[in-house]
Design an enzyme around this catalytic site. Sequence first.
Site, short mmCIF file in Angstrom:
data_model
loop_
_atom_site.label_atom_id
_atom_site.label_comp_id
_atom_site.label_asym_id
_atom_site.label_seq_id
_atom_site.Cartn_x
_atom_site.Cartn_y
_atom_site.Cartn_z
CG HIS A 1 -9.80 -7.24 -6.61
ND1 HIS A 1 -9.55 -7.91 -5.42
CD2 HIS A 1 -8.82 -6.33 -6.73
CE1 HIS A 1 -8.47 -7.41 -4.87
NE2 HIS A 1 -8.01 -6.45 -5.62
CD GLU B 1 -2.72 -1.26 -0.03
OE1 GLU B 1 -3.05 -2.39 -0.41
OE2 GLU B 1 -2.99 -0.23 -0.68
C1 LIG Z 1 -3.64 -5.30 -1.32
C2 LIG Z 1 -4.44 -5.07 -2.30
C3 LIG Z 1 -5.01 -3.70 -2.52
SE1 LIG Z 1 -4.56 -3.01 -4.25
C4 LIG Z 1 -4.91 -6.16 -3.21
O1 LIG Z 1 -6.10 -6.18 -3.52
N1 LIG Z 1 -4.06 -7.12 -3.67
C5 LIG Z 1 -2.62 -7.18 -3.46
C6 LIG Z 1 -2.19 -8.51 -4.01
C7 LIG Z 1 -3.32 -9.05 -4.83
C8 LIG Z 1 -4.58 -8.25 -4.45
C9 LIG Z 1 -5.52 -9.11 -3.61
O2 LIG Z 1 -5.51 -8.96 -2.38
O3 LIG Z 1 -6.22 -9.95 -4.21
ZN LIG Z 2 -2.47 -2.56 -4.73
#
Ligand SMILES: C=C(C[SeH])C(=O)N1CCC[C@H]1C(=O)O
Ligand SMILES: [Zn+2]
Length: 599
Positions: A481, A351
């Site tokens: 996501h 982050e």
């Molecule tokens: C830490 C974050 C915020 Se951009 C994230 O969503 N990441 C970081 C690694 C992959 C992805 C996830 O958690 O799926």
């Molecule tokens: Zn990130």
Amino acid sequence: AKTYTEEDAKQYLNKLNAELLQHSNMAAIAEWAYASNITDETLQNKLKVAADTARFQKEAWKETVKYPWTTYKDPNVRRQFKKLSVLGAAALPEDKYEKLDKIVSDMQNVYSTAKICDFKNREKCDLNLEPELTLLLAKSRDPEELKHVWAEFRKEAGDKVRKQFVQYVELTNEAARLNNFSDASEEWVKDYESAEFRNQIQELWLQLRPLYEQIHAYVRRRLNEQYGDAVVKKDGLIPAHLLGNMWSQTWGNVYDISTPYPGKQPVDATSAMVEKGFDAIKMFKMSEEFFTSLNLSAMPDTFWQRSILKKPEGRSLICHASAWDFYDGEDFRIKQCTRITHRDLITAHHEMGHVQYYLQYKHLPKVYRRGANSGFHEAVGDTIALSVSTPKHLRKVGLLPADSKDDPQSELNYLYNMGLEKIAFLPFGYLMDLWRWDVFKGKTSPDNYNCEWWRLRQEYQGIEAPVDRSEDNFDPGSKYHTIASVPYIRYFVSYVIQFQFHAALCEKAGQFDPKDPERMPLHQCDIYQSKEAGNLFGKMLSLGSSKPWPEAMEIVTGQRKMDASGLMAYFRPLLKWLEEENKKTGEKIGWDASAPRHG
Ligand SMILES: C=C(C[SeH])C(=O)N1CCC[C@H]1C(=O)O
Ligand SMILES: [Zn+2]
């Protein structure tokens, strides 16, 4: 009609930029208020401010497209207009825009407030994803408890948003078509500025798949030893709930039951941080100090005043870690429900990498305050974390015992642990948008959302659901996501290019020589306190998205394309060891592409 000269255009850009910054600041403030405190009023306020911002963007866009910008001589003026002429979701009629925003907000609410009952104590029904379920999936070695957590969370999260997600797809595609894209998947890949982008990703995956198959075969054997044939078949798919993570996307939490050479000091800072009484602030201060040691920027005071670095009590919020740019050149924040663990120290660096990028490009016009492409933004913090994670660095900062030595077996253990994070992630980083691109294109329809998801999970990750799945389930919706409408291929790109950046910065720091990789192995490199490396990185970061990403990459690495050479160089000793080990135990490499167990 009035002819708009290039001079008029430059004046217009200055005026528009100031207005865009103002609106973006107000929108970010309203979004932060909702994400950090989910209530009806923070939702209403967020939706209202977003609708106002969309109205402003649409009005501005009508003016922007009057400029004959393709005829202008200055490439910088053309590039800004090119980006400003894509309106995005604001192209929707107001009522549809608000409906889409509300659907995504509500799906985030369902995901972030999902609670399940404890496996052992069925009266206790207040277990959240963070921290309770994350901790259970990391620590429990009871396959039935793991299955319970895995299945119950999906009932409370993904399954509940399936209908909203169908509407989300329709509205997102409608917005894309209003922007002259055939569907949302085309709009989602536009910032990679190459018609070959998806082919390049496929090529990278084919190059990296052998590495994944080797670590998959080894982990499968160790899990078979741990849980027996009835739970883990020797040559089949790995049941998803045994891999230490809600989405089986990183496997670091099965390190302790699959260590190549047991009995060695694990490269894990958790115990030292707890012993030294670290709190979340201290973890972020440590990360800040790494960046300033590279001659990069410190956090402004507002960062420490306004960030939320540990889970607040007594209110609902989105715990999924995030970094925020408030577009006023001073206000930058992180929201993370941090726990005092090694993994959260790495996430803190991830982050802080986003905020460092914000700081490096804060002088640019708003339209350029983005990563060179989205993979770059995800790679900044991870690149630094590749140095932070080394035994050498953790010893230097007192987070590993000074006497833990670097014998070859400990070194292999370390590489294996990094492989459980970085190699294991690759197929997941790829398949998330493979599934969504086909959904947006209409190749995957709602009545086979889940079947297609599990086909991809089997084909790319070699894993399967631990309980029967059907179209009553919506497992993609149990990943943040998906329901937050955040594209994911950016992480696959990041996991490839962060090793290119690491190799280049290590060379700059005199800690790696690509012509003699044995002399100073890449995985031992720590660029800490190298101002040469930091200055080089800063030169790239300060470009934002003002230049095509190959130009930004060339500044640091000297080359203009994504390639797996950095990652392969870093893990070469591990690949050799895995191939030997898997041959010794006669492992079947890969898995049968038989029909998924759960249709
Ligand atoms: C830490 C974050 C915020 Se951009 C994230 O969503 N990441 C970081 C690694 C992959 C992805 C996830 O958690 O799926
Ligand atoms: Zn990130």
